[in-house]
Design a protein around this motif. Structure first.
Motif, PDB file in Angstrom:
ATOM      1  N   LEU A 194      18.118   7.797   1.347  1.00  0.00           N
ATOM      2  CA  LEU A 194      18.458   8.029   2.753  1.00  0.00           C
ATOM      3  C   LEU A 194      18.414   6.731   3.546  1.00  0.00           C
ATOM      4  N   ASN A 195      17.646   5.744   3.055  1.00  0.00           N
ATOM      5  CA  ASN A 195      17.530   4.487   3.785  1.00  0.00           C
ATOM      6  C   ASN A 195      18.674   3.523   3.517  1.00  0.00           C
ATOM      7  N   TRP A 196      19.490   3.810   2.499  1.00  0.00           N
ATOM      8  CA  TRP A 196      20.571   2.893   2.181  1.00  0.00           C
ATOM      9  C   TRP A 196      21.583   2.862   3.320  1.00  0.00           C
ATOM     10  N   TYR A 197      22.261   1.737   3.466  1.00  0.00           N
ATOM     11  CA  TYR A 197      23.239   1.612   4.548  1.00  0.00           C
ATOM     12  C   TYR A 197      24.451   2.499   4.315  1.00  0.00           C
ATOM     13  N   LEU A 198      24.548   3.086   3.132  1.00  0.00           N
ATOM     14  CA  LEU A 198      25.652   4.003   2.837  1.00  0.00           C
ATOM     15  C   LEU A 198      25.728   5.106   3.880  1.00  0.00           C
ATOM     16  N   ILE A 199      24.552   5.605   4.323  1.00  0.00           N
ATOM     17  CA  ILE A 199      24.554   6.793   5.181  1.00  0.00           C
ATOM     18  C   ILE A 199      24.939   6.463   6.621  1.00  0.00           C
ATOM     19  N   PRO A 200      24.272   5.488   7.286  1.00  0.00           N
ATOM     20  CA  PRO A 200      24.730   5.207   8.651  1.00  0.00           C
ATOM     21  C   PRO A 200      26.098   4.527   8.686  1.00  0.00           C
ATOM     22  N   LEU A 201      26.471   3.812   7.646  1.00  0.00           N
ATOM     23  CA  LEU A 201      27.717   3.045   7.664  1.00  0.00           C
ATOM     24  C   LEU A 201      28.736   3.638   6.703  1.00  0.00           C
ATOM     25  N   PHE A 202      28.729   4.971   6.538  1.00  0.00           N
ATOM     26  CA  PHE A 202      29.604   5.548   5.520  1.00  0.00           C
ATOM     27  C   PHE A 202      31.076   5.176   5.708  1.00  0.00           C
ATOM     28  N   PRO A 203      31.628   5.243   6.936  1.00  0.00           N
ATOM     29  CA  PRO A 203      33.034   4.834   7.086  1.00  0.00           C
ATOM     30  C   PRO A 203      33.249   3.369   6.701  1.00  0.00           C
ATOM     31  N   MET A 204      32.236   2.514   6.990  1.00  0.00           N
ATOM     32  CA  MET A 204      32.374   1.100   6.647  1.00  0.00           C
ATOM     33  C   MET A 204      32.368   0.905   5.135  1.00  0.00           C
ATOM     34  N   PHE A 205      31.581   1.751   4.437  1.00  0.00           N
ATOM     35  CA  PHE A 205      31.578   1.670   2.979  1.00  0.00           C
ATOM     36  C   PHE A 205      32.975   1.983   2.438  1.00  0.00           C
ATOM     37  N   SER A 215      27.593  -2.329  -4.063  1.00  0.00           N
ATOM     38  CA  SER A 215      26.307  -1.705  -4.383  1.00  0.00           C
ATOM     39  C   SER A 215      25.161  -2.424  -3.703  1.00  0.00           C
ATOM     40  N   ILE A 216      25.276  -3.752  -3.529  1.00  0.00           N
ATOM     41  CA  ILE A 216      24.183  -4.476  -2.878  1.00  0.00           C
ATOM     42  C   ILE A 216      24.135  -4.142  -1.389  1.00  0.00           C
ATOM     43  N   MET A 217      25.313  -4.079  -0.769  1.00  0.00           N
ATOM     44  CA  MET A 217      25.290  -3.952   0.690  1.00  0.00           C
ATOM     45  C   MET A 217      25.237  -2.509   1.179  1.00  0.00           C
ATOM     46  N   PHE A 218      25.681  -1.563   0.376  1.00  0.00           N
ATOM     47  CA  PHE A 218      25.676  -0.184   0.851  1.00  0.00           C
ATOM     48  C   PHE A 218      24.833   0.750  -0.006  1.00  0.00           C
ATOM     49  N   LEU A 219      24.703   0.458  -1.300  1.00  0.00           N
ATOM     50  CA  LEU A 219      24.018   1.384  -2.204  1.00  0.00           C
ATOM     51  C   LEU A 219      22.634   0.886  -2.606  1.00  0.00           C
ATOM     52  N   GLY A 220      22.072  -0.025  -1.805  1.00  0.00           N
ATOM     53  CA  GLY A 220      20.687  -0.406  -2.041  1.00  0.00           C
ATOM     54  C   GLY A 220      20.428  -1.322  -3.224  1.00  0.00           C
ATOM     55  N   GLY A 221      21.436  -1.981  -3.758  1.00  0.00           N
ATOM     56  CA  GLY A 221      21.245  -2.994  -4.796  1.00  0.00           C
ATOM     57  C   GLY A 221      20.368  -2.526  -5.937  1.00  0.00           C
ATOM     58  N   TRP A 222      19.224  -3.205  -6.113  1.00  0.00           N
ATOM     59  CA  TRP A 222      18.365  -2.908  -7.255  1.00  0.00           C
ATOM     60  C   TRP A 222      17.387  -1.761  -6.979  1.00  0.00           C
ATOM     61  N   LEU A 223      17.465  -1.124  -5.781  1.00  0.00           N
ATOM     62  CA  LEU A 223      16.498  -0.084  -5.432  1.00  0.00           C
ATOM     63  C   LEU A 223      16.830   1.219  -6.159  1.00  0.00           C
ATOM     64  N   PRO A 224      15.792   1.935  -6.636  1.00  0.00           N
ATOM     65  CA  PRO A 224      16.060   3.244  -7.248  1.00  0.00           C
ATOM     66  C   PRO A 224      16.384   4.268  -6.161  1.00  0.00           C
ATOM     67  N   PRO A 237      16.783  10.675  12.826  1.00  0.00           N
ATOM     68  CA  PRO A 237      16.839   9.877  11.605  1.00  0.00           C
ATOM     69  C   PRO A 237      17.003   8.379  11.865  1.00  0.00           C
ATOM     70  N   LEU A 238      17.021   7.963  13.166  1.00  0.00           N
ATOM     71  CA  LEU A 238      17.297   6.541  13.422  1.00  0.00           C
ATOM     72  C   LEU A 238      16.213   5.644  12.850  1.00  0.00           C
ATOM     73  N   ASN A 239      14.952   6.167  12.764  1.00  0.00           N
ATOM     74  CA  ASN A 239      13.871   5.308  12.281  1.00  0.00           C
ATOM     75  C   ASN A 239      14.018   4.970  10.794  1.00  0.00           C
ATOM     76  N   LEU A 240      14.925   5.688  10.085  1.00  0.00           N
ATOM     77  CA  LEU A 240      15.150   5.361   8.682  1.00  0.00           C
ATOM     78  C   LEU A 240      15.804   3.996   8.545  1.00  0.00           C
ATOM     79  N   TRP A 241      16.650   3.629   9.491  1.00  0.00           N
ATOM     80  CA  TRP A 241      17.471   2.435   9.298  1.00  0.00           C
ATOM     81  C   TRP A 241      17.125   1.289  10.234  1.00  0.00           C
ATOM     82  N   PHE A 242      16.592   1.602  11.427  1.00  0.00           N
ATOM     83  CA  PHE A 242      16.293   0.535  12.377  1.00  0.00           C
ATOM     84  C   PHE A 242      14.790   0.340  12.443  1.00  0.00           C
TER      85      PHE A 242
END
Lengths: 203, 366
Positions: free
Chosen positions: B207-218, B275-284, B360-365
């Motif tokens: 949920l913390n990956w940028y994929l979710i707040p930035l889905f259109p950008m992905f 994957s690094i910028m939106f899917l959390g890179g090396w994070l599980p 959910p804003l505290n997940l990303w900011f």
């Protein structure tokens, strides 16, 4: 003179830069000249990296090499340049061109030879810590101290873009064009009518 | 290591020895990245042929094997292809500009490989941990178009030149949308360093990956990436049915293969950056025990593999775009979406902290 590793890199980049810059104005083929200009931009960005100006160096490559010169090459390649016609009247205009070049060289030397630009007026920049980011520093300066100048430049560029589009935009009457929104909105029932009919037998 | 350093300093002097040691070490590290990458490229071509074959209910390459081992049938195919390409003659067309003709494939693959310098594979493993990594990536990927432009111009052929013109316009258009999409990532993470961008997505789960707040950008980034690498459905630069093979129609043998290597390593690069910028890179995906036991490097590889599969999936699924539709998609759809998202994101970031601490804003900011 003792040359250490950093100086060696500097002299290498500087040599390539000067040679390619000379090549830009002496190359007969305009595509070669444009490609040499790309090389010149690239090497000068290498020199900026040596000065720890990583943001400017990368932006030079990104903007000038990656975008401006691509469009430039795009145009130059499509031009049908007649070299003989370009060389016509070279000697006739030579004195005028030489005079302009001399004046420019004199002006540049007047600025550069000035006391204000001498080395003792420019202190050696302090060594920055490793995590010092001149991207952040530049952003802070642009959006605080130089905010008005920055916004003005942005507005001028916007006006230039709009002017360029307005100059070339022509609305022809009776133009045929596709509207993708309309194309996507088409449903099966708008186009196809399914008729149910009894099967025919072979006569 | 100290012994090697002493050896270098004895041989080249104190100052030069240290610098040359760093240079040699970096060259070795570059080889450590580039060699597996090229192997990956070779097997990506096999994967492409196999996956598309299965999608079309065929078998794909299943003959070439190593030492006659039957269950490895098909796995030798990339090696056989490479050997074939090396053996073939490089034909230089008459009237071509020889120097530029040979230089073009080199200019295509060099930026595609150079961009890998800043890609972080796991928290510790990165060749150059520079604080302008994102800018560096953008600069390097924008250089790749030169190889294609020079190839088309130097081969003195109308089809090649048409392909070049198409690519130049396409790549410049999609670079803007790509850059703006990355500006959103940069605003979220407040850093240009790729490792810091991944660390900004830490926090317990996907949920913390940028994929979710930035889905259109992905989506914008990934589709622009497909367009930048000239892959189907945006492969008008090659357009077999229209302009034969586009910019590389005059190339043969290894020179032609180098263009292919560049295309595939660019594909892997776009997939790994996404994957690094939106899917959390090396994070599980979730920070609980079975997932955290797997090393981060494997997670990154899995994400890259999934995105690469999407690349191949697109190619098997979609028909080629018409050229004016490509331009419309780039300029009239993607750029307005990204600009609107930047303004929206900027507005959210300016909200008072009491709002940003709410779910959910505290997940990303943070």
């Amino acid at each position: 003179m003792y040359i250490n590793f950093q100086n060696a890199i500097f002299y290498f980049f500087a040599t390539v830069l000067v040679c390619s810059a000379v090549g830009v104005i002496t190359a007969r083929n305009p595509v070669h000249a444009a490609l040499l200009l790309v090389l010149a931009f690239f090497t000068s960005s290498g020199l900026w990296l040596l000065l720890n100006a990583e943001f400017l160096a990368i932006t030079l490559v990104l903007v000038y090499v990656g975008a401006v010169m691509v469009l430039f090459l795009f145009v130059v390649m499509m031009l049908d340049v007649n070299l003989d016609r370009l060389r016509e009247g070279f000697w006739k205009w030579f004195p005028f061109g030489a005079l302009l070049a001399l004046i420019m060289a004199a002006e540049i030397s007047m600025v550069i030879m000035n006391e204000q630009f001498s080395l003792n007026k420019m202190p050696t920049p302090p060594l920055r810590p490793v995590d010092y980011s001149n991207t952040k520093e530049l952003g802070r300066l642009i959006y605080t101290e130089y905010f008005y100048a920055f916004e003005l430049a942005a507005v001028i560029l916007l006006v230039a873009i709009i002017a360029a589009i307005a100059l070339t935009l022509r609305h022809r009457v009776g133009r045929k064009f596709l509207d993708p929104a309309q194309q996507i909105a088409v449903k099966k029932k708008d186009r196809i009518r399914v008729v149910s009919m009894t099967s025919e037998t072979k006569e | 290591m100290e012994y090697v350093q002493q050896l270098f300093e004895q041989f080249f002097g104190i100052e030069w020895g240290g610098a040359l040691l760093i240079l040699t070490r970096n060259l070795a590290l570059i080889l450590l990245i580039v060699l597996p990458l090229l192997l990956g490229v070779a097997y990506l071509t096999l994967a492409e042929r196999k996956i598309i074959a299965y999608m079309q209910i065929r078998v794909g390459p299943n003959r070439v094997t190593f030492f006659g081992i039957p269950w490895l049938a098909g796995w030798g195919q990339p090696i056989a292809d490479a050997v074939k390409a090396i053996m073939k003659e490089i034909i230089i067309p008459s009237g071509a500009n020889k120097f530029l003709f040979v230089l073009a494939p080199v200019l295509t693959i060099a930026p595609a490989l150079a961009a890998w310098a800043v890609v972080p594979f796991s928290p510790e493993i990165v060749l150059a941990d520079i604080n302008a990594g994102l800018l560096y990536i953008l600069a390097m990927t924008s250089m790749g178009v030169y190889g294609i432009i020079i190839a088309g111009w130097a081969s003195n052929s109308k089809y090649a030149f048409l392909g070049t013109m198409r690519t130049a316009a396409q790549v410049v258009s999609y670079e803007l949308a790509m850059g703006f999409a990355l500006v959103c990532v940069l605003m979220m993470s407040e850093s240009l360093n790729l490792s810091d961008i991944v660390k900004g997505q830490q926090g317990g789960s996907f949920l913390n990956w940028y994929l979710i707040p930035l889905f259109p950008m992905f989506l914008v980034y990934f589709i622009s990436g497909v367009a930048e690498t000239n892959r189907a459905p945006f492969d008008v630069a090659e357009g077999e049915s229209e302009i034969v093979a586009g910019f590389h129609v005059e190339y043969s043998g290894m020179a032609f293969t180098v263009f292919f290597l560049a295309e595939y390593s660019n594909m892997i690069l776009v997939a790994s950056l996404a994957s690094i910028m939106f899917l959390g890179g090396w994070l599980p995906p979730i920070d609980i025990i079975p997932f955290t036991l797997i090393p981060g490097f494997i997670w990154l590889l899995l994400k890259i593999a999934f995105l690469l599969f999407c690349f191949l999936w697109f190619r098997a699924t979609f028909p080629r775009y018409r050229y004016d539709q490509i331009m419309r998609l780039g300029w009239k759809v993607f750029i307005p979406i990204t600009l609107a998202w930047i303004i929206l994101l900027g507005g959210i970031m300016q909200l008072p902290p009491s709002f940003l601490n709410l779910w959910p804003l505290n997940l990303w900011f943070h």
